[in-house]
Write a protein that holds these residues in place. Structure first.
Motif, short mmCIF file in Angstrom:
data_model
loop_
_atom_site.label_atom_id
_atom_site.label_comp_id
_atom_site.label_asym_id
_atom_site.label_seq_id
_atom_site.Cartn_x
_atom_site.Cartn_y
_atom_site.Cartn_z
N PHE A 171 0.61 1.67 11.75
CA PHE A 171 0.72 0.78 10.59
C PHE A 171 -0.31 1.12 9.54
O PHE A 171 0.00 1.21 8.33
CB PHE A 171 0.56 -0.69 11.02
N ALA A 172 -1.56 1.29 9.95
CA ALA A 172 -2.63 1.58 8.99
C ALA A 172 -2.34 2.87 8.22
O ALA A 172 -2.54 2.94 7.01
CB ALA A 172 -3.97 1.66 9.70
N ARG A 173 -1.86 3.89 8.93
CA ARG A 173 -1.54 5.16 8.27
C ARG A 173 -0.38 4.98 7.29
O ARG A 173 -0.42 5.48 6.16
CB ARG A 173 -1.18 6.23 9.31
N ARG A 174 0.63 4.25 7.72
CA ARG A 174 1.81 4.06 6.88
C ARG A 174 1.46 3.27 5.62
O ARG A 174 1.89 3.61 4.51
CB ARG A 174 2.87 3.32 7.70
N PHE A 175 0.70 2.21 5.77
CA PHE A 175 0.30 1.37 4.64
C PHE A 175 -0.51 2.18 3.63
O PHE A 175 -0.24 2.16 2.43
CB PHE A 175 -0.51 0.17 5.15
N ALA A 176 -1.52 2.89 4.12
CA ALA A 176 -2.39 3.67 3.23
C ALA A 176 -1.61 4.78 2.52
O ALA A 176 -1.85 5.06 1.35
CB ALA A 176 -3.56 4.25 4.03
N MET A 177 -0.67 5.40 3.22
CA MET A 177 0.12 6.48 2.62
C MET A 177 0.97 5.95 1.46
O MET A 177 1.03 6.57 0.40
CB MET A 177 1.02 7.12 3.68
N LEU A 178 1.59 4.77 1.64
CA LEU A 178 2.49 4.25 0.62
C LEU A 178 1.75 3.52 -0.50
O LEU A 178 2.08 3.68 -1.68
CB LEU A 178 3.51 3.31 1.26
N ILE A 179 0.75 2.72 -0.16
CA ILE A 179 0.07 1.88 -1.14
C ILE A 179 -1.07 2.63 -1.83
O ILE A 179 -1.44 2.34 -2.97
CB ILE A 179 -0.47 0.60 -0.47
N GLY A 180 -1.66 3.60 -1.13
CA GLY A 180 -2.76 4.35 -1.72
C GLY A 180 -4.13 3.82 -1.38
O GLY A 180 -5.15 4.34 -1.86
N GLN A 181 -4.20 2.81 -0.54
CA GLN A 181 -5.47 2.30 -0.02
C GLN A 181 -5.21 1.61 1.31
O GLN A 181 -4.08 1.19 1.57
CB GLN A 181 -6.14 1.35 -1.02
N PRO A 182 -6.24 1.48 2.16
CA PRO A 182 -6.02 0.88 3.48
C PRO A 182 -5.69 -0.60 3.38
O PRO A 182 -5.97 -1.24 2.35
CB PRO A 182 -7.36 1.12 4.19
N PRO A 183 -5.13 -1.16 4.44
CA PRO A 183 -4.70 -2.57 4.38
C PRO A 183 -5.81 -3.54 3.99
O PRO A 183 -5.60 -4.40 3.14
CB PRO A 183 -4.20 -2.84 5.81
N LEU A 184 -6.99 -3.41 4.59
CA LEU A 184 -8.06 -4.35 4.28
C LEU A 184 -8.64 -4.10 2.89
O LEU A 184 -9.17 -5.02 2.26
CB LEU A 184 -9.15 -4.30 5.35
N GLY A 185 -8.55 -2.88 2.41
CA GLY A 185 -8.96 -2.61 1.03
C GLY A 185 -8.07 -3.33 0.04
O GLY A 185 -8.54 -3.93 -0.94
N TYR A 186 -6.75 -3.26 0.28
CA TYR A 186 -5.82 -3.98 -0.60
C TYR A 186 -6.02 -5.49 -0.48
O TYR A 186 -5.99 -6.21 -1.48
CB TYR A 186 -4.37 -3.62 -0.27
N LEU A 187 -6.24 -5.98 0.74
CA LEU A 187 -6.47 -7.40 0.96
C LEU A 187 -7.66 -7.88 0.13
O LEU A 187 -7.57 -8.92 -0.55
CB LEU A 187 -6.70 -7.68 2.44
#
Length: 311
Positions: free
Chosen positions: A242-258
Motif C-alpha cells: 500500500f505504501a509503495r502504491r500510494f507514494a507512486m501515484l500521489i507523489g508522497q508517502p501516506p503520512l506525508g499527505y496526511l
C-alpha cells in the motif's frame, strides 16, 4: 467529505462569477489571464472558436463545455479571422465586467448569427491549491453528447435559466450551481482519463480503488489516529504494498499527505473561524496544542496565531 468535494471546498474562495452572454456575429472577445482564478465557457446556442495563446484553435458547438483551471488567457470569436475587442474582465472593461457579475448581457455586434455563451470564473487561493488541481491541463474540453453527462447538462440548464431570468433566491442559487458545475466538470474529466499501465498522478490515483479508499478515509476523518497500517487496512492491502502504491501515484508517502492535508485544513479553519487553537488542533488530529503549533509552523512558516492575524 470525499477528496474531490474537499478540494473544491478548501481551494475555492470568494464568490464565483458567471454570466449569460449573447453575441451577434461578427464578434471576438479576449479573456485575459486573471491570477488565482479558473474560468469556464459553455456554448448554449450557436457555435464559435476558442483561440488559446499557445495552441491550435478549437471549434466549439452547442453544448460544449470548456474549463481553464490555470487562469489561461484566451479568446472567443465567431471566426478565427474576426478582429478581437478589448480584454474582458479587466479593471477598465465595462462590457464583460457586467458579464462576470452573475448577469445576462447582450453584446451587440453585427447582424449575423447569434451565439449564446455561459461564461464564468472561480476565485482560487494559491496558498491552498490542492496538488490535484495542479495536474490538470491548461484546457479541458468536454464536447456535447446528447446521451452523455446528463447531470452536467442539467446543471448548465439550471444555471442559464437563473442568469437569464433572475428571481427570488437567484443570489443563493447561482453560487451553489456554480460549485455543482465545477464538481461535475472535474468528476467527468477524472473519470474519463484512460487507464494506462504504469500511469501515475491524481488521475490514476482517483481511478485506483485502494488508493481512493485511503484518500477518502483521510478526508472523511483527518483527526483520526491514522497510521500506514490503518490506511492500508482501509485500502484492503498489506502495509508495504500500500505504501509503495500510494507514494507512486500521489507523489508522497501516506503520512506525508496526511500531514499536508491536516495543515491545509487547519489553515482554512484559522482563516474562516474564531475557534480557539486547541479546538482546531483537535479537529486535525493533535491532542497537544504545542505539537500542532510546531507542525503548522513547519508547513506554513509561521505560527498559527500569526497566520490567523495576517489572514
Amino acid at each position: 467529505m470525499d477528496v474531490l468535494s474537499d478540494v473544491v471546498a478548501v481551494t475555492r474562495t470568494g464568490r464565483p462569477r458567471s454570466a449569460h452572454v449573447r453575441w451577434h456575429a461578427p464578434w471576438g472577445q479576449e479573456f485575459t489571464s486573471v491570477p488565482g482564478s479558473a474560468g469556464f465557457q459553455v456554448i448554449l446556442q450557436g457555435s464559435c472558436w476558442l483561440l488559446p495563446p499557445d495552441a491550435e484553435p478549437v471549434q466549439l458547438g452547442e453544448g460544449d463545455v470548456v474549463f481553464l483551471p490555470h487562469s489561461s488567457g484566451h479568446t472567443l470569436t465567431d471566426s478565427p479571422g474576426t478582429p478581437v475587442t478589448a480584454p474582458a474582465c479587466g479593471p477598465d472593461d465595462h462590457g464583460l465586467h457586467d458579464a462576470y457579475a452573475s448577469d445576462s448581457v447582450d453584446r451587440s455586434g453585427g447582424g449575423g448569427p447569434v451565439t449564446v455563451v455561459l461564461c464564468g470564473a472561480y476565485q482560487l487561493d494559491p496558498s491552498r491549491t490542492h496538488p490535484l488541481l495542479l495536474t490538470l491541463p491548461d484546457l479541458i474540453h468536454l464536447p456535447a453528447h446528447s446521451d452523455r453527462h446528463p447531470e452536467l447538462r442539467a446543471a448548465v440548464a439550471l444555471l442559464a435559466a437563473e442568469l437569464e431570468n433572475p428571481r427570488l433566491g437567484t443570489d443563493a442559487a447561482v453560487p451553489a450551481l456554480l460549485d455543482t458545475l465545477l464538481l461535475y466538470i472535474l468528476r467527468i474529466w477524472f473519470n474519463e482519463q484512460p487507464a494506462r499501465e504504469g500511469a501515475t498522478g491524481w488521475a490514476a490515483a482517483l481511478n485506483d480503488p485502494p488508493v481512493t479508499a485511503a484518500l477518502h478515509a483521510i478526508h472523511r476523518d483527518p483527526a483520526a489516529p491514522w497510521s500506514v497500517a490503518k490506511l492500508a487496512a482501509e485500502a484492503g492491502l498489506s502495509r508495504a504494498p500500500f505504501a509503495r502504491r500510494f507514494a507512486m501515484l500521489i507523489g508522497q508517502p501516506p503520512l506525508g499527505y496526511l500531514t499536508w492535508w491536516r495543515m491545509t485544513t487547519a489553515a482554512r479553519l484559522l482563516r474562516t473561524s474564531d475557534a480557539p487553537l486547541r479546538s482546531i488542533a483537535a479537529q486535525v488530529g493533535y491532542t497537544s496544542e504545542f505539537a500542532f503549533a510546531n507542525a503548522f509552523k513547519r508547513t506554513h512558516g509561521t505560527a498559527p496565531g500569526g497566520y490567523r492575524r495576517k489572514s
